[in-house]
Design a protein around this motif. Structure first.
Motif, short mmCIF file in Angstrom:
data_model
loop_
_atom_site.label_atom_id
_atom_site.label_comp_id
_atom_site.label_asym_id
_atom_site.label_seq_id
_atom_site.Cartn_x
_atom_site.Cartn_y
_atom_site.Cartn_z
N ALA A 201 0.86 -1.18 0.00
CA ALA A 201 0.00 0.00 0.00
C ALA A 201 0.89 1.23 0.00
O ALA A 201 2.02 1.20 0.52
CB ALA A 201 -0.90 0.00 1.23
N ALA A 202 0.42 2.31 -0.60
CA ALA A 202 1.23 3.53 -0.61
C ALA A 202 1.37 4.09 0.80
O ALA A 202 2.47 4.43 1.25
CB ALA A 202 0.60 4.57 -1.53
N PHE A 203 0.25 4.20 1.52
CA PHE A 203 0.24 4.76 2.87
C PHE A 203 -0.48 3.81 3.82
O PHE A 203 -1.38 3.06 3.41
CB PHE A 203 -0.50 6.11 2.90
CG PHE A 203 0.12 7.17 2.05
CD1 PHE A 203 1.15 7.96 2.54
CD2 PHE A 203 -0.33 7.39 0.75
CE1 PHE A 203 1.72 8.94 1.74
CE2 PHE A 203 0.23 8.37 -0.05
CZ PHE A 203 1.26 9.14 0.45
N TYR A 204 -0.10 3.88 5.09
CA TYR A 204 -0.84 3.18 6.13
C TYR A 204 -1.56 4.25 6.96
O TYR A 204 -0.92 5.11 7.58
CB TYR A 204 0.09 2.36 7.02
CG TYR A 204 -0.63 1.48 8.03
CD1 TYR A 204 -0.70 0.11 7.87
CD2 TYR A 204 -1.25 2.04 9.15
CE1 TYR A 204 -1.36 -0.70 8.79
CE2 TYR A 204 -1.91 1.25 10.07
CZ TYR A 204 -1.96 -0.12 9.89
OH TYR A 204 -2.62 -0.92 10.82
N GLU A 205 -2.89 4.19 6.98
CA GLU A 205 -3.70 5.14 7.74
C GLU A 205 -4.32 4.44 8.95
O GLU A 205 -4.77 3.30 8.85
CB GLU A 205 -4.78 5.75 6.85
CG GLU A 205 -4.24 6.64 5.74
CD GLU A 205 -3.55 7.87 6.29
OE1 GLU A 205 -4.23 8.78 6.80
OE2 GLU A 205 -2.29 7.92 6.23
N ALA A 206 -4.33 5.13 10.09
CA ALA A 206 -4.73 4.51 11.35
C ALA A 206 -6.10 4.98 11.82
O ALA A 206 -6.24 5.70 12.81
CB ALA A 206 -3.68 4.79 12.43
N GLY A 207 -7.15 4.57 11.09
CA GLY A 207 -8.50 4.96 11.45
C GLY A 207 -8.97 4.38 12.77
O GLY A 207 -9.87 4.91 13.41
N GLY A 208 -8.35 3.27 13.20
CA GLY A 208 -8.74 2.67 14.47
C GLY A 208 -8.33 3.52 15.66
O GLY A 208 -9.10 3.72 16.60
N ASP A 209 -7.12 4.08 15.62
CA ASP A 209 -6.64 4.96 16.69
C ASP A 209 -7.02 6.42 16.46
O ASP A 209 -6.91 7.25 17.36
CB ASP A 209 -5.13 4.84 16.83
CG ASP A 209 -4.71 3.59 17.59
OD1 ASP A 209 -5.54 3.07 18.36
OD2 ASP A 209 -3.57 3.14 17.42
N LYS A 210 -7.42 6.74 15.26
CA LYS A 210 -7.96 8.04 14.86
C LYS A 210 -6.95 9.17 14.84
O LYS A 210 -6.88 9.92 13.86
CB LYS A 210 -9.16 8.43 15.74
CG LYS A 210 -10.35 7.50 15.65
CD LYS A 210 -11.51 8.03 16.50
CE LYS A 210 -12.76 7.15 16.39
NZ LYS A 210 -12.55 5.83 16.97
N TRP A 211 -6.19 9.40 15.92
CA TRP A 211 -5.41 10.63 16.00
C TRP A 211 -4.43 10.84 14.85
O TRP A 211 -4.22 12.00 14.44
CB TRP A 211 -4.70 10.74 17.36
CG TRP A 211 -3.61 9.76 17.62
CD1 TRP A 211 -3.73 8.56 18.25
CD2 TRP A 211 -2.22 9.88 17.27
NE1 TRP A 211 -2.51 7.91 18.30
CE2 TRP A 211 -1.57 8.71 17.72
CE3 TRP A 211 -1.47 10.87 16.62
CZ2 TRP A 211 -0.20 8.50 17.53
CZ3 TRP A 211 -0.11 10.67 16.43
CH2 TRP A 211 0.51 9.49 16.89
N PRO A 212 -3.84 9.78 14.24
CA PRO A 212 -2.94 10.08 13.11
C PRO A 212 -3.65 10.53 11.84
O PRO A 212 -2.98 10.95 10.89
CB PRO A 212 -2.23 8.73 12.88
CG PRO A 212 -2.39 7.96 14.16
CD PRO A 212 -3.74 8.36 14.65
N LEU A 213 -4.99 10.46 11.80
CA LEU A 213 -5.71 10.87 10.60
C LEU A 213 -5.54 12.35 10.29
O LEU A 213 -5.69 12.78 9.14
CB LEU A 213 -7.20 10.56 10.75
CG LEU A 213 -7.60 9.08 10.88
CD1 LEU A 213 -9.11 8.97 11.11
CD2 LEU A 213 -7.18 8.29 9.64
N GLN A 214 -5.19 13.14 11.29
CA GLN A 214 -5.11 14.59 11.11
C GLN A 214 -3.96 15.03 10.20
O GLN A 214 -4.00 16.11 9.61
CB GLN A 214 -4.97 15.28 12.46
CG GLN A 214 -3.67 14.94 13.19
CD GLN A 214 -3.58 15.54 14.57
OE1 GLN A 214 -3.51 16.77 14.71
NE2 GLN A 214 -3.59 14.71 15.59
N TRP A 215 -2.93 14.21 10.05
CA TRP A 215 -1.70 14.69 9.43
C TRP A 215 -1.83 14.95 7.93
O TRP A 215 -1.25 15.92 7.42
CB TRP A 215 -0.55 13.73 9.71
CG TRP A 215 -0.31 13.48 11.17
CD1 TRP A 215 -0.17 12.27 11.79
CD2 TRP A 215 -0.18 14.45 12.22
NE1 TRP A 215 0.04 12.43 13.13
CE2 TRP A 215 0.04 13.76 13.43
CE3 TRP A 215 -0.23 15.85 12.24
CZ2 TRP A 215 0.21 14.41 14.64
CZ3 TRP A 215 -0.07 16.50 13.46
CH2 TRP A 215 0.15 15.79 14.63
#
Length: 443
Positions: A201-215
């Motif tokens: 995958a190009a990016f790993y997004e952390a929708g489970g923990d939510k807080w990294p989604l802001q970046w």
């Protein structure tokens, strides 16, 4: 450390509770060895036999000051006791302060969005003119200041936001340093090359923990002028502006819906990010320095240097971003006990003076003082961040008077509960609500 905002109700509660400390009988009076008086110089290693100081920390940072505490106690004869405040730290600290309890020293995020919640003008010693202030780097000097007065010592550099990448995946995709992006659009184009030429995958997004989604949204706001943020802070500009809505929409349309994130991006986790990048299941992770701390906890510097790289990115340049967190700042309270107040100042002078090279060596972290070199043995990713810091752009936690919970509303979006316009409206509603509760002008 993770960079997050407090939930709306917790923020409003914190404002109200901290405000009550203004009338608390144990709160310092203006002009009483506080913000309006010149403080006498302190000798970092002067004897303090019989003096006891308390220091509040979050539960996950209780050991962070241990090296300097041990060295200070040995050098001065003082005692410094750490007291861990239960989570949520940022919510429980104002509650304790409102009850009349206060420490001598405390870790606290030195940003304009978080420092005001402990009412620095009423509760804290001003630290202007302390000998270590002039030794700080330019970015660090900008932190810990409210209305032109310094209330926090900066003991660690703010987290750096940038792109961690798997070198093997990039090699498989035929990518080298000359391909590093110089804009967010180029970053997305790079992501398509990873997807097209590898199994990752190009990016790993952390929708489970939510807080990294802001970046991903934050990076796209780096072209906004300081005047835009100033207008936002006076209610002359809003989070519903087209530039913000467009950033949210691009994240949804051009990254998530375009298949650049891993399949389980709705339930991905912070720890899962590190595992996926290390294994090569994802080519890139956009996150702050706490992500690197995960890697350093599991792998040696040599292993990290072999497998993981880092580069800075902003909306229209190859520029990093800095993000203040709770471990960056230490504040000293006005307790009314002049001996302890001066001892607290001496502790900070010792920390950022004779002990600082030993402290950063023990912690294996970059230096906040250009004259003190970084310790040996840091990964190349960390060295790249040190190089990028002087020109880095602050995330909105360092620019807005309130740091809204963008990650929660973005999580609603990836689960289909909000569209980009509704996300922006939710951010604006929270921002205005808390700013009004703070008594910010214009709200």
């Amino acid at each position: 450390m993770k960079t997050r905002a407090l939930p709306t109700l917790a923020l409003i509660c914190a404002v109200g509770l901290a405000a009550t400390a203004c009338s608390d009988p144990t709160a310092g009076e203006s002009g009483s060895n506080g913000s309006d008086t010149k403080q006498t110089a302190v000798d970092p290693t002067a004897r303090l036999d019989g003096v006891k100081l308390t220091m509040w920390t979050a539960q996950n940072t209780v050991n962070a000051p241990q090296q300097v505490i041990d060295a200070f106690e040995k050098a001065t004869g003082a005692t410094v006791e750490t007291q861990a405040v239960p989570d949520l730290y940022e919510q429980n600290v104002p509650t304790k302060l409102a009850s009349g309890d206060r420490p001598d020293l405390m870790f606290w995020q030195p940003s304009i969005s978080t420092l005001p919640f402990i009412q620095p003008q009423q509760n804290l010693l001003t630290l202007d003119g302390e000998p270590w202030v002039s030794k700080l780097g330019d970015t660090e000097k900008s932190l810990g200041v409210i209305d032109g007065k310094r209330y926090a010592a900066i003991v660690t550099s703010p987290a750096m936001l940038g792109v961690y990448y798997n070198k093997d995946v990039f090699q498989q995709a035929g990518l080298t340093e000359k391909d590093f992006p110089k804009s967010y659009d180029e970053l997305l184009a790079l992501g398509h090359k990873v997807v097209d030429k590898t199994d990752a995958a190009a990016f790993y997004e952390a929708g489970g923990d939510k807080w990294p989604l802001q970046w991903q949204m934050q990076v796209q706001l780096t072209d906004l002028a300081n005047s835009w943020w100033a207008d936002l802070n006076e209610n002359k500009e809003k989070w519903t502006a087209p530039v913000v809505v467009d950033a949210i929409k691009k994240y949804k349309d051009k990254l998530l819906d375009a298949g650049l994130a891993q399949k389980n991006h709705r339930t991905g986790t912070f720890t899962g990010q590190a595992d996926a990048l290390w294994k090569g299941d994802a080519g890139m992770v956009l996150n702050v320095t706490s992500f690197q701390s995960q890697l350093q906890a599991k792998h040696s510097t040599a292993e990290i240097d072999q497998k993981i790289g880092w580069f800075p990115i902003a909306n229209s340049s190859a520029t990093g971003m800095y993000s203040p967190d709770q471990t960056n700042g230490v504040v000293a309270f006005r307790t009314g006990d002049e001996k302890r107040q001066n001892a607290a100042r001496q502790f900070l002078a010792f920390w950022l003076g004779p002990d600082y090279p030993d402290y950063i060596k023990a912690m294996k972290i970059p230096s906040v003082q250009p004259s003190v070199p970084a310790p040996d043995g840091l990964p190349q990713t960390s060295k790249a961040q040190i190089t990028a810091l002087p020109n880095a752009i602050g995330v909105f936690q360092a620019k807005a008077i309130v740091a809204p919970d963008t990650h929660l509303y973005l999580a609603d979006m990836i689960f289909g509960k909000k569209n980009p316009q509704q996300v922006a409206q939710a951010i604006q509603d929270q921002f205005a609500q808390v700013a009004k509760a703070q008594g910010a002008p214009g709200f």
